[in-house]
Design a protein around this motif. Structure first.
Motif: not given
Length: 342
Positions: A126, A293-294, A296-297, A330-331
């Motif tokens: 990022e 990242w996918h 986590d988002r 995060l998830r």
């Protein structure tokens, strides 16, 4: 014509690879060829001249030989797994007795050793991408767009270098990955690897800038117009694309060097030595970071699987590097309110 059981180990491997070449990507065939080359050479050193000499004791001796050379557990696992698949093929063509493949021992490897911990950390990606997007002297360059597309799509190196200009759709904001083995750009999973992947507008803006300002015009030897073109106006090779990614992910692009080198005279800033930078990352490491990242988002596992063309089991085992704490925070925590009792 010789009976199949009279084939030498070398001839048997050549026949096996020839048959598999119609169903596997060239990169997979190269891997199989290397692993089985070691088997063939060992057989010849042991004076094993025909398949009828193979037995469980043969495989045990070969495994002990490779293990004694100090190779990593995952490497030994892969070699023995490939050998077992080869022997299963020989069973099918009746070159060896039924059940012989079951005598090939494939050693278990702990998940912690099988997974690859090295990745481009999402926070580092990022930071780099923000820098590329906000600084004109690097915006839309090949390094910027190679990283932008790789991290945004989670695609493999072969899929990215195989992109043509026609595969990128700016107005509709997506990119197509197409299996084209007849012109030297196969996908790892062949036709099942073909997919369309949507892109954010800021990613398209970067690709548009690359095409308008930095991409050389050119065609490959098959008359196709590659998306990623070298200064020699050819499709970028795998090695060259890998070097681009090493350059693109060096932390000194966006900030200070964490290793106290001066970027002005650092040897690692050269194309030929970028891979030696302790913090640069290969395309596979970018893919690993992208998949983490996918997830986590908040991308669902099944959506991530389709987007990056990997099964959920493979993603969980080999690519998703989030810690247990990160997975909780995060998830799972964002869903906690769903358990509220009114």
């Amino acid at each position: 014509m010789r009976a199949p059981e009279d084939l030498s180990p070398r001839d048997a491997v050549d026949r096996y690879l020839d048959r598999r070449s119609t169903e596997l990507a060239e990169s997979s065939i190269r891997s199989y060829r290397y692993r089985l080359k070691l088997w063939v050479e060992w057989c010849e050193d042991e004076n094993i001249e025909s398949l009828e000499e193979l037995s469980g004791w043969t495989f045990e001796r070969f495994e002990a030989f490779r293990s004694g050379q100090g190779i990593a557990s995952p490497t030994l696992h892969g070699e023995m797994e490939t050998l077992k698949g080869h022997i299963e093929y020989l069973e099918r063509i009746e070159a060896v007795e039924d059940g012989l493949a079951e005598k090939v021992h494939v050693p278990d490897v702990p998940d912690s050793e099988m997974s690859r911990d090295t990745m481009l950390r999402p926070e580092d990606a990022e930071e780099l991408i923000r820098y590329y997007r906000t600084h004109d002297h690097v915006y839309g360059t090949r390094f910027h767009v190679a990283l932008e597309l790789a991290f945004h799509t989670g695609a493999r190196l072969g899929a990215l270098r195989g992109l043509d200009r026609r595969d990128y759709h700016s107005d509709e904001q997506f990119v197509e990955f197409v299996h084209r083995p007849e012109t030297n750009t196969p996908l790892k999973n062949q036709r099942s690897g073909e997919r369309s992947v949507s892109l954010l507008s800021e990613v398209c803006d970067a690709v548009d800038a690359y095409i308008a300002r930095h991409r050389p015009s050119g065609h490959d030897e098959f008359g196709r117009s590659p998306l990623f073109v070298t200064f020699h106006e050819n499709r970028v090779s795998e090695n060259a694309f890998r070097a681009w990614m090493y350059r693109a992910t060096q932390p000194c692009v966006a900030g200070a060097c964490p290793h106290q080198y001066d970027p002005k005279d650092c040897d690692f800033r050269r194309h030929s030595t970028a891979s030696q930078c302790p913090s640069s990352r290969a395309p596979h490491h970018v893919r690993t970071g992208s998949i983490t990242w996918h997830r986590d988002r908040g991308f669902p596992a099944e959506v991530t699987s389709e987007r990056v063309n990997a099964s959920q089991d493979v993603i969980e085992k080999h690519y998703d590097k989030a810690s247990q704490r990160e997975r909780m925070e995060l998830r799972r925590r964002p869903h906690l309110e769903k358990l509220t009792i009114d």
